[in-house]
Design an enzyme around this catalytic site. Structure first.
Site, PDB file in Angstrom:
ATOM      1  N   GLY A 103      -2.959  -5.089 -12.933  1.00 39.42           N
ATOM      2  CA  GLY A 103      -1.651  -5.153 -12.283  1.00 39.42           C
ATOM      3  C   GLY A 103      -1.513  -6.399 -11.437  1.00 39.42           C
ATOM      4  N   GLU A 160      -6.606   5.048 -15.300  1.00 37.91           N
ATOM      5  CA  GLU A 160      -6.172   4.405 -14.061  1.00 37.91           C
ATOM      6  C   GLU A 160      -6.119   5.436 -12.936  1.00 37.91           C
ATOM      7  OE1 GLU A 160      -3.895   0.635 -14.792  1.00 37.91           O
ATOM      8  OE2 GLU A 160      -2.407   2.205 -15.007  1.00 37.91           O
ATOM      9  N   GLY A 181      -3.460  -0.916  -7.001  1.00 40.54           N
ATOM     10  CA  GLY A 181      -2.757  -1.768  -6.041  1.00 40.54           C
ATOM     11  C   GLY A 181      -3.555  -2.080  -4.795  1.00 40.54           C
ATOM     12  N   SER A 199      -7.027  -2.078  -9.398  1.00 43.97           N
ATOM     13  CA  SER A 199      -7.636  -3.101  -8.543  1.00 43.97           C
ATOM     14  C   SER A 199      -8.767  -3.874  -9.232  1.00 43.97           C
ATOM     15  CB  SER A 199      -8.121  -2.489  -7.233  1.00 43.97           C
ATOM     16  OG  SER A 199      -7.029  -1.884  -6.576  1.00 43.97           O
ATOM     17  N   ASN A 230      -0.181  -6.174 -16.846  1.00 45.20           N
ATOM     18  CA  ASN A 230       1.032  -5.402 -16.576  1.00 45.20           C
ATOM     19  C   ASN A 230       1.771  -6.063 -15.407  1.00 45.20           C
ATOM     20  OD1 ASN A 230       3.006  -3.516 -16.118  1.00 45.20           O
ATOM     21  ND2 ASN A 230       1.625  -1.930 -15.337  1.00 45.20           N
ATOM     22  N   TRP A 231       2.808  -6.806 -15.748  1.00 43.43           N
ATOM     23  CA  TRP A 231       3.545  -7.541 -14.709  1.00 43.43           C
ATOM     24  C   TRP A 231       4.461  -6.630 -13.892  1.00 43.43           C
ATOM     25  CZ3 TRP A 231       5.580 -12.663 -17.436  1.00 43.43           C
ATOM     26  CH2 TRP A 231       4.485 -13.447 -17.794  1.00 43.43           C
ATOM     27  N   LYS A 232       4.640  -5.408 -14.361  1.00 41.59           N
ATOM     28  CA  LYS A 232       5.552  -4.463 -13.682  1.00 41.59           C
ATOM     29  C   LYS A 232       6.931  -5.113 -13.504  1.00 41.59           C
ATOM     30  CE  LYS A 232       1.559  -2.288 -11.619  1.00 41.59           C
ATOM     31  NZ  LYS A 232       0.989  -1.489 -10.540  1.00 41.59           N
TER      32      LYS A 232
HETATM   33  C1  PEP Z   1      -1.620  -0.762 -12.670  1.00 39.80           C
HETATM   34  O1  PEP Z   1      -0.761  -0.298 -11.918  1.00 39.80           O
HETATM   35  O2  PEP Z   1      -1.583  -0.574 -13.897  1.00 39.80           O
HETATM   36  C2  PEP Z   1      -2.709  -1.542 -12.083  1.00 39.80           C
HETATM   37  C3  PEP Z   1      -3.832  -1.619 -12.718  1.00 39.80           C
HETATM   38  O3  PEP Z   1      -2.432  -2.157 -10.894  1.00 39.80           O
HETATM   39  P1  PEP Z   1      -3.452  -2.983  -9.940  1.00 39.80           P
HETATM   40  O4  PEP Z   1      -4.309  -3.833 -10.830  1.00 39.80           O
HETATM   41  O5  PEP Z   1      -2.555  -3.755  -9.065  1.00 39.80           O
HETATM   42  O6  PEP Z   1      -4.261  -1.950  -9.234  1.00 39.80           O
END
Ligand code: PEP
Length: 254
Positions: free
Chosen positions: A235, A166, A172, A214, A8-10
């Site tokens: 993420g 999640e 994050g 994370s 997920n590149w957001k």
């Molecule tokens: C997300 O927001 O879907 C996510 C998994 O982010 P991160 O890996 O940065 O925690």
């Protein structure tokens, strides 16, 4: 079941040139791993162009969101069939960052149903914002999120669903702050039980259950094996080709 790894590149990166570089880095590794289905979820504006760079079967594409109507006067929205028609197979629905912008359980449900009807696989995100280790309230909350997201979805459509658990408090951060595998396992069992109550055990076992929050190279193996998930939604670590490729390699060899 193949492991499912979703990047997920957001709202990243800032240019198509950077998006192409990142995609080419990941493609080199992902296209060689037969035990992993890699899914890239870039911003909408890069989707069609990246899709054209790949003709194989091991890397798939996802929208980060979708609207529930097919077409019409809905300024700024993208429909499930538009995604499908450019060769996208997955869509993330109900990400906590969208829920924080006001997306309700009812909207998530409409998006899930519309995506499944259009032939996309909806990656339904659920997750509690805090967790009290004593009273188990988060488990009731999570079961409710699964039930409301899938309301009205018939058993025949269940193959169009994946659940991404999640926990918002773990998103994050870094591998040390992520969820512990044994706690994840408990949540995965709850998700499967909730699915089994509605669709029967055999069907429930075929739904990929992913973890997100994370995930880094360091915790990939333990979360996969002790957490008993079928893959990950990644993420920040998916914004670095080498870091995401490390996660893919570990998942492939698990
Ligand atoms: C997300 O927001 O879907 C996510 C998994 O982010 P991160 O890996 O940065 O925690």
């Amino acid at each position: 079941m193949k492991k499912l790894l979703i990047a997920n590149w957001k709202m990243n990166p800032e240019s198509i040139a950077e998006a192409k570089n990142l995609f080419m880095d990941v493609k080199k590794v992902a296209s060689r791993l037969n035990g992993v289905e890699t899914v890239i979820a870039p911003p909408y504006i890069f989707l069609a162009e990246l899709r054209r760079l790949y003709t194989g079967k091991r890397v798939m594409f996802a929208g980060q969101d979708v609207f529930w109507e097919e077409k019409g006067a809905f300024t700024g929205e993208i429909s499930p069939s538009m995604l499908k028609n450019i060769g996208v197979s997955y869509v993330i629905v109900g990400h906590s960052e969208r829920r924080a912008l006001g997306e309700s359980d009812e909207i998530v449900n409409q998006k899930v149903l519309a995506s499944a009807r259009a032939g996309l696989r909806a990656v339904v995100c659920i997750g509690e914002s805090t967790r009290d280790h004593t009273d188990g309230a988060h488990l009731i909350f999570l079961a409710g999120q699964v039930e409301s997201a899938l309301a009205g979805l018939g058993g025949k459509m269940l193959s169009r669903i994946a659940i991404a658990y999640e926990p918002i408090w773990a998103i994050g951060k870094s591998a040390e702050d992520a969820m512990r595998p044994f706690e994840l396992h408990e949540t995965v069992l709850l998700i499967r039980k909730t699915l089994a109550r509605k669709y029967g055990k055999a069907h429930a076992m075929r739904v990929p259950v992913l973890y997100g929050g994370s995930v880094e190279k360091e915790n990939t193996l333990s979360l996969l094996t002790d957490g008993a998930v079928n893959g990950f939604l990644v993420g920040h670590a998916s914004l670095s080709g080498p870091k995401f490729n490390d996660i893919l390699r570990v998942a492939h060899s698990a």
